[in-house]
Design a protein around this motif. Structure first.
Motif, mmCIF file in Angstrom:
data_model
loop_
_atom_site.group_PDB
_atom_site.id
_atom_site.type_symbol
_atom_site.label_atom_id
_atom_site.label_comp_id
_atom_site.label_asym_id
_atom_site.label_seq_id
_atom_site.Cartn_x
_atom_site.Cartn_y
_atom_site.Cartn_z
ATOM 1 N N SER A 6 -15.730 -33.487 35.408
ATOM 2 C CA SER A 6 -15.595 -33.935 34.026
ATOM 3 C C SER A 6 -16.944 -34.458 33.529
ATOM 4 O O SER A 6 -17.560 -35.321 34.174
ATOM 5 N N TRP A 7 -17.408 -33.915 32.400
ATOM 6 C CA TRP A 7 -18.659 -34.401 31.818
ATOM 7 C C TRP A 7 -18.517 -35.845 31.367
ATOM 8 O O TRP A 7 -19.486 -36.608 31.368
ATOM 9 N N PHE A 11 -21.260 -38.693 32.523
ATOM 10 C CA PHE A 11 -22.056 -39.587 31.674
ATOM 11 C C PHE A 11 -21.620 -41.045 31.817
ATOM 12 O O PHE A 11 -22.416 -41.957 31.580
ATOM 13 N N GLU A 12 -20.392 -41.260 32.222
ATOM 14 C CA GLU A 12 -19.924 -42.623 32.442
ATOM 15 C C GLU A 12 -20.545 -43.226 33.705
ATOM 16 O O GLU A 12 -20.895 -44.416 33.749
ATOM 17 N N ASN A 13 -20.698 -42.397 34.747
ATOM 18 C CA ASN A 13 -21.223 -42.884 36.021
ATOM 19 C C ASN A 13 -22.751 -42.913 36.069
ATOM 20 O O ASN A 13 -23.327 -43.606 36.918
ATOM 21 N N HIS A 194 -12.932 -38.945 42.682
ATOM 22 C CA HIS A 194 -13.805 -37.906 42.106
ATOM 23 C C HIS A 194 -15.232 -38.155 42.585
ATOM 24 O O HIS A 194 -15.836 -39.179 42.270
ATOM 25 N N THR A 195 -15.744 -37.223 43.358
ATOM 26 C CA THR A 195 -17.080 -37.380 43.944
ATOM 27 C C THR A 195 -18.117 -36.430 43.373
ATOM 28 O O THR A 195 -19.308 -36.721 43.421
ATOM 29 N N LEU A 196 -17.686 -35.304 42.832
ATOM 30 C CA LEU A 196 -18.622 -34.262 42.413
ATOM 31 C C LEU A 196 -19.594 -34.770 41.356
ATOM 32 O O LEU A 196 -20.796 -34.503 41.419
ATOM 33 N N GLU A 197 -19.079 -35.512 40.379
ATOM 34 C CA GLU A 197 -19.936 -36.002 39.293
ATOM 35 C C GLU A 197 -21.039 -36.919 39.831
ATOM 36 O O GLU A 197 -22.208 -36.800 39.455
ATOM 37 N N SER A 198 -20.664 -37.823 40.730
ATOM 38 C CA SER A 198 -21.634 -38.778 41.265
ATOM 39 C C SER A 198 -22.710 -38.082 42.087
ATOM 40 O O SER A 198 -23.900 -38.414 41.975
ATOM 41 N N LEU A 200 -23.676 -34.979 41.793
ATOM 42 C CA LEU A 200 -24.501 -34.194 40.880
ATOM 43 C C LEU A 200 -25.525 -35.092 40.188
ATOM 44 O O LEU A 200 -26.685 -34.704 39.994
ATOM 45 N N ILE A 201 -25.102 -36.309 39.850
ATOM 46 C CA ILE A 201 -26.027 -37.285 39.260
ATOM 47 C C ILE A 201 -27.153 -37.596 40.246
ATOM 48 O O ILE A 201 -28.330 -37.655 39.869
#
Length: 238
Positions: A6-7, A11-13, A194-198, A200-201
């Motif tokens: 989730s975008w 952006f939140e993380n 959810h780990t993917l977003e973090s 990727l950051i």
């Protein structure tokens, strides 16, 4: 179907993880600075070829270069407190985990960069030292004023690569429980599922750091090379 990415979460993380980045910079600054000092000391000992000490240094470098940094970090984390308590009767239970991360990385950087500086120092013609001695300088003054500045210029490209690698090595600090930028990313993943977003950051952050460092060292190397060429032309003109 479960939403894997989730975008909005991305952006939140992002600012949350950026908030932990100063700790990473602190680790790098301490490890690189003291690792550099240790590297110069080791390089000088190797060049002087002190019998027993050189053998100890060679074994130390072999260990540091031949074992994974994670293994070194775990050994420091578990063995150094026992060693300090036995030898100096000092209670290390109040020491932060960052201390042991710094120690492990300083030793590793010192071992790796010592070989870079040893080669750089030996690349400076002996005649320059002899000329400095004939002008009345001591061995120490000749080394500090003539040899070392030139050796630094020779060593800048590989040292820059080493610094970039040091940033990657800091990501292992979370393995001993230090909540740095990687440890915080893992905590976010454990809490939210959810780990993917973090991660990727983290990839974006380290790519940017890598790019910035490459540009800085490229410009620094170019500047020093230009200065060297100008000095050479001036000497030829004179």
């Amino acid at each position: 179907m479960r939403e894997f990415f989730s975008w909005e979460r991305f952006f939140e993380n992002f600012p949350k993880l950026l908030g932990k980045l100063p700790l990473t910079f602190e680790i790098v600054a301490v490890s690189f600075t003291f690792g550099l000092i240790l590297a110069l000391i080791i390089a000088c000992i190797q060049i002087r070829k002190t019998a027993v000490l050189s053998q100890i240094i060679r074994a130390f470098i072999s260990f540091e270069r031949g074992t994974p940094i994670l293994v070194q970090m775990l050994i420091v984390y578990y063995a150094v407190p026992l060693l300090i308590e036995d030898l100096f009767d000092v209670d290390t239970r109040g020491w932060g985990k960052i201390v042991f991360v710094d120690i492990a990385l300083i030793l590793n950087e010192g071992a790796f960069m010592s070989e870079l500086f040893r080669g750089a120092i030996l690349s400076i013609p002996r005649g320059q030292t002899e000329a400095a001695l004939s002008c009345g300088l001591s061995n120490y003054q000749a080394f500090m004023r003539i040899v070392l500045p030139q050796a630094f210029r020779v060593a800048i490209p590989p040292v820059g690569i080493n610094l970039i690698g040091l940033f990657r090595s800091t990501t292992l600090a979370s393995m001993i429980g230090l909540v740095d930028v990687v440890g915080y990313a893992q905590a976010i993943g454990s809490t939210t599922g959810h780990t993917l977003e973090s991660y990727l950051i983290l990839a974006v952050i380290f790519i940017v750091i890598n790019f910035v460092l490459q540009v800085i060292f490229h410009l620094l190397n170019k500047s020093l090379s230009d200065q060297s060429r100008r000095r050479k032309h001036q000497e030829e003109a004179a």
